[in-house]
Design an enzyme around this catalytic site. Sequence first.
Site, PDB file in Angstrom:
ATOM      1  N   PHE A  98      97.810 -38.739  10.481  1.00 26.06           N
ATOM      2  CA  PHE A  98      98.037 -38.869   9.042  1.00 26.06           C
ATOM      3  C   PHE A  98      96.727 -38.636   8.292  1.00 26.06           C
ATOM      4  CE2 PHE A  98      97.040 -42.790  11.144  1.00 26.06           C
ATOM      5  CZ  PHE A  98      95.875 -43.131  10.500  1.00 26.06           C
ATOM      6  N   SER A 117      89.279 -46.212  12.463  1.00 28.24           N
ATOM      7  CA  SER A 117      90.229 -45.466  13.273  1.00 28.24           C
ATOM      8  C   SER A 117      91.564 -46.172  13.289  1.00 28.24           C
ATOM      9  CB  SER A 117      89.702 -45.302  14.703  1.00 28.24           C
ATOM     10  OG  SER A 117      90.025 -46.430  15.483  1.00 28.24           O
ATOM     11  N   LYS A 118      92.588 -45.387  13.320  1.00 25.44           N
ATOM     12  CA  LYS A 118      93.916 -45.970  13.290  1.00 25.44           C
ATOM     13  C   LYS A 118      94.143 -46.837  14.527  1.00 25.44           C
ATOM     14  CE  LYS A 118      98.724 -45.475  12.686  1.00 25.44           C
ATOM     15  NZ  LYS A 118      99.908 -44.686  12.404  1.00 25.44           N
ATOM     16  N   ARG A 119      93.683 -46.323  15.622  1.00 30.59           N
ATOM     17  CA  ARG A 119      93.805 -47.012  16.892  1.00 30.59           C
ATOM     18  C   ARG A 119      93.336 -48.462  16.780  1.00 30.59           C
ATOM     19  NH1 ARG A 119      95.932 -45.097  21.800  1.00 30.59           N
ATOM     20  NH2 ARG A 119      95.820 -46.930  23.162  1.00 30.59           N
TER      21      ARG A 119
END
Length: 494
Positions: free
Chosen positions: A24, A252-254
């Site tokens: 995204f 970070s999305k993670r």
Amino acid sequence: MSEPLNSPSHGKPRVRFAPSPTGFLHVGSARTFIFNWLYVRRNNGTMILRLDDTDVERNTDASVNSIFEGLKWLGLSWDEEYKQSERGDLHRNMADAIFQKDLAYRDFTPAHTGDSERSGAQGTWLFNPGMRELSREESDRRAAAGEPFALRFRVPREGGQVVRFTDAVYGEQMKAGADIEDFALLRSGGMPTYHLASCADDADLRISHIIRGQDHLSNTYKHVLIFEAAGFTPPQFAHLPLLVAPDGTKLSKRRHGPVVSVTTYRDAGFLPEAFINFLCLLGWSPKNDREQMSRQELTDAFSLEGINRANAVVNFKESATTPEETFDPKAVWLNAEHIRGLAIADLSQCLLPIVREAGISVTEERMLRITPLIRERIKLLRDVLTAADFFFVDQLPPYDPAELIPQKGDAAMALKALTRAKEVLATIEFKHDPLDQSLRAAAQELGIKAGQMFQPIRVAVCGRKNAPPLFETLEVLGRETTLTRIAQAIPRIG
RNA sequence: GUCCCCGUCGUCUAGCCUGGCCUAGGACAUCGCCCUUUCACGGCGGUAACACGGGUUCAAAUCCCGUCGGGGACGCCA
């Protein structure tokens, strides 16, 4: 196509935003886009959107959509658009040109040699041993025989050579060639790597300024090497300090969840203007203490010189339960500021779809009347749902009847106040001034304070103590609803 | 591990290049007071920082060196 056509000092700047569509739209990417955009709009240049989609494995259409969707929400435009995957020939031509100059060599070492072998190495990590020295004859023979190879850049290391460039933000940069590995230009399938494709495109698109995240600062030496090997003058570089999480690491999305996605801000009720304003203040400053700024003001004030070097923390809270606590407090404050700065009609238009999507039917005209009552009271657009809830329902949800009892008062006082209010409100004109006068007069007659008169009414019609100003509220609610709610409240006292 | 970058209030930052005007300014958040029919807005005030150690200098947040701390890059990912 080998003349240096991108001279940064002449003409209008050409900048690019080059995301790889593997997720995204990230707030860090959005900020990078914004800085590029600001710079180019400030200097009447050209904004280019280039999808760096050479990683076939990880690219997704969903990601491309997310990027478009995010940029569209932010209202940021671009002038030219390219897809890197469609320009493979250009990239390979550049690789070939470099190879022909013997500035690159074939590496026949099988791919994925095993990381274990590599990690502990002391010096040999710079390139796969033996390959750099392979004679051209042998290299050609093995290639002709069909042996797969990657093409690696022959980083100049002799005589303590250094690579240097000037960064508009970080200043003079230099690094010894001995500290730069022989990076790949082409993968064994002939696919260009990011470094090659990126530089080939930047050169071809005549990019004058590369404005990107600081995580690319050390890659820049490789890029300079590529540009020069291919006969181009490198563009001007400006690296942006990174956006980091409260734990200090790169967003970070993670690790950090949905707070790093632009759509999260949109869905929570941020105004694009406010969000852009917030992002600009992370790592950049107009240096005059101004903080709340419109897009135009930002554009006018923007300059590369105002960019900082230290990473900026996006102070979100993952553990928070409400949106307001989740986001960086400054972002929320800025959003509230921008909301207050909006004209009633404009704010109303922003609120309308949110209310309707929540399944509430409300006319434009009524929304226009509600808006001024909540404008100073909402921080995120979605707050309209809780701030104006009592305007949207026929039947008030249950509330604690104890709330009806005024400060320093008792049930009898509440009863007295509401009963009298009902009588007064049955006939009085539902306009601010008459309402104000008659209700105050009523309080005086009853021998109670105005506030003690108002609170029971407020709770009766709003279902809670904290609400917009009473008379304006009654005006919008109207006589019928007001009377009904007071009538319903009276028997609850006790 | 190697290389690169960074280091001012809790957070975003001004000041640093061109030492003295800095007993370090602003903003958010936080605390208190005021305004007030509640909430909010608004106003006023408080707490709170030059990472550390050496230099240079009459004078250092500002210049130099070192230490420590943080981050990033080191892929046939981008």
